[in-house]
Design a protein around this motif. Structure first.
Motif, PDB file in Angstrom:
ATOM      1  N   MET A   1       0.817  -1.198   0.000  1.00  0.00           N
ATOM      2  CA  MET A   1       0.000   0.000   0.000  1.00  0.00           C
ATOM      3  C   MET A   1       0.859   1.259   0.000  1.00  0.00           C
ATOM      4  N   THR A   2       1.942   1.246   0.749  1.00  0.00           N
ATOM      5  CA  THR A   2       2.836   2.404   0.777  1.00  0.00           C
ATOM      6  C   THR A   2       3.328   2.736  -0.620  1.00  0.00           C
ATOM      7  N   ILE A   7       3.587   6.312  -5.348  1.00  0.00           N
ATOM      8  CA  ILE A   7       3.445   6.497  -6.802  1.00  0.00           C
ATOM      9  C   ILE A   7       2.366   7.541  -7.098  1.00  0.00           C
ATOM     10  N   ALA A   8       1.241   7.477  -6.393  1.00  0.00           N
ATOM     11  CA  ALA A   8       0.160   8.438  -6.605  1.00  0.00           C
ATOM     12  C   ALA A   8       0.625   9.860  -6.285  1.00  0.00           C
ATOM     13  N   ILE A   9       1.369  10.026  -5.201  1.00  0.00           N
ATOM     14  CA  ILE A   9       1.883  11.343  -4.828  1.00  0.00           C
ATOM     15  C   ILE A   9       2.876  11.829  -5.875  1.00  0.00           C
ATOM     16  N   LEU A  10       3.743  10.949  -6.329  1.00  0.00           N
ATOM     17  CA  LEU A  10       4.719  11.306  -7.354  1.00  0.00           C
ATOM     18  C   LEU A  10       4.017  11.734  -8.642  1.00  0.00           C
ATOM     19  N   GLN A  11       2.942  11.047  -8.995  1.00  0.00           N
ATOM     20  CA  GLN A  11       2.184  11.406 -10.194  1.00  0.00           C
ATOM     21  C   GLN A  11       1.472  12.746 -10.025  1.00  0.00           C
ATOM     22  N   GLU A  12       1.092  13.057  -8.792  1.00  0.00           N
ATOM     23  CA  GLU A  12       0.467  14.353  -8.515  1.00  0.00           C
ATOM     24  C   GLU A  12       1.481  15.486  -8.690  1.00  0.00           C
ATOM     25  N   VAL A  13       2.701  15.244  -8.240  1.00  0.00           N
ATOM     26  CA  VAL A  13       3.760  16.253  -8.338  1.00  0.00           C
ATOM     27  C   VAL A  13       4.232  16.419  -9.781  1.00  0.00           C
ATOM     28  N   LYS A  14       4.345  15.312 -10.516  1.00  0.00           N
ATOM     29  CA  LYS A  14       4.875  15.325 -11.891  1.00  0.00           C
ATOM     30  C   LYS A  14       3.933  14.555 -12.805  1.00  0.00           C
ATOM     31  N   PRO A  15       2.745  15.113 -13.098  1.00  0.00           N
ATOM     32  CA  PRO A  15       1.754  14.372 -13.891  1.00  0.00           C
ATOM     33  C   PRO A  15       2.158  14.135 -15.344  1.00  0.00           C
ATOM     34  N   THR A  16       3.123  14.878 -15.841  1.00  0.00           N
ATOM     35  CA  THR A  16       3.513  14.758 -17.244  1.00  0.00           C
ATOM     36  C   THR A  16       4.512  13.643 -17.503  1.00  0.00           C
ATOM     37  N   ASP A  18       5.916   9.611 -16.187  1.00  0.00           N
ATOM     38  CA  ASP A  18       5.803   8.427 -15.336  1.00  0.00           C
ATOM     39  C   ASP A  18       7.182   8.111 -14.768  1.00  0.00           C
ATOM     40  N   LEU A  19       7.334   8.334 -13.463  1.00  0.00           N
ATOM     41  CA  LEU A  19       8.630   8.124 -12.807  1.00  0.00           C
ATOM     42  C   LEU A  19       8.659   6.830 -11.994  1.00  0.00           C
ATOM     43  N   THR A  20       7.663   5.982 -12.189  1.00  0.00           N
ATOM     44  CA  THR A  20       7.538   4.767 -11.381  1.00  0.00           C
ATOM     45  C   THR A  20       8.792   3.899 -11.416  1.00  0.00           C
ATOM     46  N   ASP A  21       9.399   3.730 -12.586  1.00  0.00           N
ATOM     47  CA  ASP A  21      10.549   2.832 -12.713  1.00  0.00           C
ATOM     48  C   ASP A  21      11.883   3.570 -12.851  1.00  0.00           C
ATOM     49  N   VAL A  22      11.863   4.880 -12.668  1.00  0.00           N
ATOM     50  CA  VAL A  22      13.103   5.662 -12.784  1.00  0.00           C
ATOM     51  C   VAL A  22      13.935   5.484 -11.521  1.00  0.00           C
ATOM     52  N   GLN A  23      15.239   5.287 -11.691  1.00  0.00           N
ATOM     53  CA  GLN A  23      16.132   5.035 -10.555  1.00  0.00           C
ATOM     54  C   GLN A  23      17.006   6.243 -10.185  1.00  0.00           C
ATOM     55  N   ASP A  24      16.876   7.338 -10.935  1.00  0.00           N
ATOM     56  CA  ASP A  24      17.681   8.530 -10.644  1.00  0.00           C
ATOM     57  C   ASP A  24      16.820   9.797 -10.731  1.00  0.00           C
ATOM     58  N   ILE A  25      15.683   9.755 -10.039  1.00  0.00           N
ATOM     59  CA  ILE A  25      14.717  10.850 -10.111  1.00  0.00           C
ATOM     60  C   ILE A  25      15.376  12.193  -9.773  1.00  0.00           C
ATOM     61  N   ILE A  26      16.151  12.234  -8.713  1.00  0.00           N
ATOM     62  CA  ILE A  26      16.797  13.492  -8.309  1.00  0.00           C
ATOM     63  C   ILE A  26      18.052  13.736  -9.124  1.00  0.00           C
ATOM     64  N   GLU A  27      18.945  12.771  -9.144  1.00  0.00           N
ATOM     65  CA  GLU A  27      20.223  12.956  -9.839  1.00  0.00           C
ATOM     66  C   GLU A  27      20.042  13.105 -11.342  1.00  0.00           C
ATOM     67  N   GLY A  28      18.936  12.574 -11.882  1.00  0.00           N
ATOM     68  CA  GLY A  28      18.662  12.704 -13.306  1.00  0.00           C
ATOM     69  C   GLY A  28      17.952  14.004 -13.659  1.00  0.00           C
ATOM     70  N   GLY A  29      17.615  14.798 -12.641  1.00  0.00           N
ATOM     71  CA  GLY A  29      16.989  16.087 -12.879  1.00  0.00           C
ATOM     72  C   GLY A  29      15.531  16.017 -13.301  1.00  0.00           C
ATOM     73  N   ASN A  60      17.357   9.175  -0.832  1.00  0.00           N
ATOM     74  CA  ASN A  60      16.009   8.900  -0.321  1.00  0.00           C
ATOM     75  C   ASN A  60      14.907   9.217  -1.329  1.00  0.00           C
ATOM     76  N   PHE A  61      15.256   9.886  -2.436  1.00  0.00           N
ATOM     77  CA  PHE A  61      14.241  10.333  -3.389  1.00  0.00           C
ATOM     78  C   PHE A  61      14.534   9.934  -4.836  1.00  0.00           C
ATOM     79  N   ASN A  62      15.581   9.152  -5.064  1.00  0.00           N
ATOM     80  CA  ASN A  62      15.959   8.785  -6.429  1.00  0.00           C
ATOM     81  C   ASN A  62      15.042   7.756  -7.063  1.00  0.00           C
ATOM     82  N   SER A  63      14.265   7.035  -6.264  1.00  0.00           N
ATOM     83  CA  SER A  63      13.370   6.016  -6.811  1.00  0.00           C
ATOM     84  C   SER A  63      12.169   5.839  -5.900  1.00  0.00           C
ATOM     85  N   VAL A  64      11.131   5.234  -6.443  1.00  0.00           N
ATOM     86  CA  VAL A  64       9.956   4.919  -5.637  1.00  0.00           C
ATOM     87  C   VAL A  64      10.359   4.008  -4.477  1.00  0.00           C
TER      88      VAL A  64
END
Length: 76
Positions: A1-2, A7-16, A18-29, A60-64
């Protein structure tokens, strides 16, 4: 559930993008500083945890999975 909620919160922040499988969300910009602050706030409110300054590191934020692990740790 977590994971689904993170994922839902991430989609709310970045709706354009899909970052579900991204492993470098922060470092990848994928998120700008405003989006990151929104993500932190929504995660804290959504899970009833306090995300301290010491937790705000790319690891702590590079991936789901990293966000789920951090939230679970903070929930105790």
């Amino acid at each position: 559930m977590t994971q689904e909620k993170v994922i839902a919160i991430l989609q709310e922040v970045k709706p354009t993008r899909d970052l579900t499988d991204v492993q470098d969300i922060i470092e990848g910009g994928y998120l700008d500083s405003f989006e990151l602050m929104s993500l932190i706030s929504l995660l804290a409110d959504g899970f009833g945890v306090e995300i301290g300054v010491d937790e705000i590191v790319p690891e702590n934020f590079n991936s789901v999975a990293a966000m789920v692990a951090m939230v679970d740790r903070l929930k105790g």
